[in-house]
Write an enzyme that holds these catalytic residues in place. Structure first.
Site, PDB file in Angstrom:
ATOM      1  N   HIS A  12     -68.914  33.118  54.140  1.00  0.00           N
ATOM      2  CA  HIS A  12     -68.062  33.453  55.124  1.00  0.00           C
ATOM      3  C   HIS A  12     -69.169  34.010  56.249  1.00  0.00           C
ATOM      4  O   HIS A  12     -69.723  35.196  56.083  1.00  0.00           O
ATOM      5  CB  HIS A  12     -67.163  34.826  54.929  1.00  0.00           C
ATOM      6  CG  HIS A  12     -66.371  35.124  55.994  1.00  0.00           C
ATOM      7  ND1 HIS A  12     -66.515  36.474  56.584  1.00  0.00           N
ATOM      8  CD2 HIS A  12     -65.561  34.535  56.851  1.00  0.00           C
ATOM      9  CE1 HIS A  12     -65.842  36.666  57.496  1.00  0.00           C
ATOM     10  NE2 HIS A  12     -64.942  35.437  57.906  1.00  0.00           N
ATOM     11  N   GLU A  39     -70.481  28.648  56.184  1.00  0.00           N
ATOM     12  CA  GLU A  39     -69.408  28.754  57.271  1.00  0.00           C
ATOM     13  C   GLU A  39     -70.110  28.669  58.645  1.00  0.00           C
ATOM     14  O   GLU A  39     -70.893  29.574  59.016  1.00  0.00           O
ATOM     15  CB  GLU A  39     -68.415  29.661  57.407  1.00  0.00           C
ATOM     16  CG  GLU A  39     -67.100  29.596  58.286  1.00  0.00           C
ATOM     17  CD  GLU A  39     -66.386  30.892  58.590  1.00  0.00           C
ATOM     18  OE1 GLU A  39     -67.060  32.128  58.551  1.00  0.00           O
ATOM     19  OE2 GLU A  39     -65.203  30.764  59.322  1.00  0.00           O
ATOM     20  N   ASP A  41     -68.845  29.693  62.683  1.00  0.00           N
ATOM     21  CA  ASP A  41     -67.724  29.820  63.770  1.00  0.00           C
ATOM     22  C   ASP A  41     -68.594  29.249  65.113  1.00  0.00           C
ATOM     23  O   ASP A  41     -69.760  29.376  65.373  1.00  0.00           O
ATOM     24  CB  ASP A  41     -67.367  31.135  64.265  1.00  0.00           C
ATOM     25  CG  ASP A  41     -66.573  31.907  63.005  1.00  0.00           C
ATOM     26  OD1 ASP A  41     -65.543  31.366  62.546  1.00  0.00           O
ATOM     27  OD2 ASP A  41     -67.009  32.760  62.409  1.00  0.00           O
ATOM     28  N   HIS A  54     -69.159  34.363  66.302  1.00  0.00           N
ATOM     29  CA  HIS A  54     -67.872  34.497  65.909  1.00  0.00           C
ATOM     30  C   HIS A  54     -66.768  35.063  66.966  1.00  0.00           C
ATOM     31  O   HIS A  54     -65.802  34.383  67.011  1.00  0.00           O
ATOM     32  CB  HIS A  54     -67.687  35.700  64.757  1.00  0.00           C
ATOM     33  CG  HIS A  54     -66.212  35.884  64.326  1.00  0.00           C
ATOM     34  ND1 HIS A  54     -65.501  36.825  64.812  1.00  0.00           N
ATOM     35  CD2 HIS A  54     -65.589  35.223  63.432  1.00  0.00           C
ATOM     36  CE1 HIS A  54     -64.230  36.683  64.477  1.00  0.00           C
ATOM     37  NE2 HIS A  54     -64.314  35.769  63.496  1.00  0.00           N
ATOM     38  N   GLU A 144     -65.761  26.156  62.319  1.00  0.00           N
ATOM     39  CA  GLU A 144     -64.381  26.699  62.915  1.00  0.00           C
ATOM     40  C   GLU A 144     -64.536  26.277  64.262  1.00  0.00           C
ATOM     41  O   GLU A 144     -65.288  26.753  64.949  1.00  0.00           O
ATOM     42  CB  GLU A 144     -64.231  28.057  62.434  1.00  0.00           C
ATOM     43  CG  GLU A 144     -62.657  28.630  63.336  1.00  0.00           C
ATOM     44  CD  GLU A 144     -62.268  29.931  62.832  1.00  0.00           C
ATOM     45  OE1 GLU A 144     -62.909  30.610  62.003  1.00  0.00           O
ATOM     46  OE2 GLU A 144     -61.351  30.327  63.409  1.00  0.00           O
TER      47      GLU A 144
END
Ligand code: CA
Length: 310
Positions: A12, A39, A41, A54, A144
């Site tokens: 994460h 991950e 973002d 993020h 994401e």
């Protein structure tokens, strides 16, 4: 989609339990700790570059306020979308702070430990490719799309730009599998309809959503291959009789969806959980999730290797 044989460790924001989130060093550490996926973002800059970050705003993890005084909007926040990439590259990234200034995770890597920068998505993919080449080990990426509706209102089709970049880079490399994630179902449905890419989609589901019905899960299965629910939608707490869990994991599996809940933190456990291994045991061995997002990929790796051998 068939249920994966072994649950995936998804780092994460990198190994952000140990290093500032979304820095390349946090990604390298997660890779070294045996994460299966790293991950990202993704948000856009003023000049339309895609950066791994993020928040829509820069306030909580960078020194933007001291470097660019006066560049905040009327709401007091400094937005990524208001800065060119060259400007963002001058910022230092450090530990996450709450709006009041206090550290969100006080025991983690300190401000004094070093200065790190914001990578673009393209830079990060090149960096991870370098790690794969040097080690011979496969690792996936898990980007994401952040707030696609907000970005569209701000004049950029973030989802389509990300797809284009992913398809020309990561998706062309079998050593770098990809999951594309988003909270906005309309965005994932549109991308599936307009572009129908090969890569699997993950429908994120926040804790405020409530437990999705079987009908909702069937709808999701029409455009996505997995759900990424808040772990609060699965674990409700503990009574004298033990852990209270919902039927979400089984319901999603019945709909043909993989389940990758978030976020597993050894320094921020849900109430009623005595330690991190107990939490991992509940989700990985008892409930049978297919992967999980964690700030501490090393601990999830050790648990899986010990208790769920290949
Ligand atoms: Ca995320």
């Amino acid at each position: 989609m068939a249920v994966a044989a072994r649950p995936l460790v998804i780092a994460h924001r990198g190994a952000c339990g140990y290093l500032p989130e979304h820095t390349l060093v946090a990604k390298a550490l997660a890779f070294g700790q045996g994460a299966d996926y790293l991950e990202q973002d993704v948000v856009a800059t003023r000049d339309g570059e895609l950066v791994v970050f993020h928040d829509l705003t820069l306030d909580e993890v960078t020194d933007v306020a001291t470097r660019f005084p006066g560049r905040q909007r009327a709401d007091g926040h400094f937005y990524c979308r208001d800065f060119d990439l060259g400007e963002l590259k001058t910022l230092g990234v450090g530990p996450r702070r709450r709006s009041g200034g206090e550290l969100q995770h006080p025991g983690r890597f300190p401000e004094s430990g070093g200065r790190f920068g914001i990578p673009t998505l393209a830079e990060e993919i090149r960096f991870i490719r370098g790690l794969i080449q040097a080690s011979g080990r496969v690792v996936g990426i898990y980007p994401e799309i952040k707030d696609p509706a907000w970005h569209r209102a701000a004049g950029i089709d973030l989802g389509a730009q990300m797809l284009q970049l992913l398809e020309s880079t990561a998706c062309a490399d079998p050593r770098m599998p990809v999951f594309l994630q988003c909270f906005d179902p309309a965005e994932l449905q549109r991308l599936r309809r307009e572009f129908n890419p090969q890569l699997p989609f993950v429908q994120l589901i926040g804790s405020d959503h409530g437990q999705p019905s079987e009908r909702e899960l069937e709808t999701i299965a029409g455009y996505a291959q997995a759900i990424g629910p808040s772990l609060k939608l699965v674990y409700r707490g503990r009574t004298g009789k033990g852990a209270v869990t919902t039927t979400l994991v089984d319901d999603a599996h019945r709909a043909g969806l993989l389940v990758h809940p978030y976020t597993f933190r050894s320094d921020d456990l849900p109430s009623g959980v005595a330690n991190f291994d107990e939490l991992l045991d509940l989700f990985l061995r008892q409930l049978g999730v297919d992967g999980l997002f964690t700030d501490f990929p090393d601990m999830a790796r050790v648990f899986i290797d010990r208790h769920l051998p290949a």
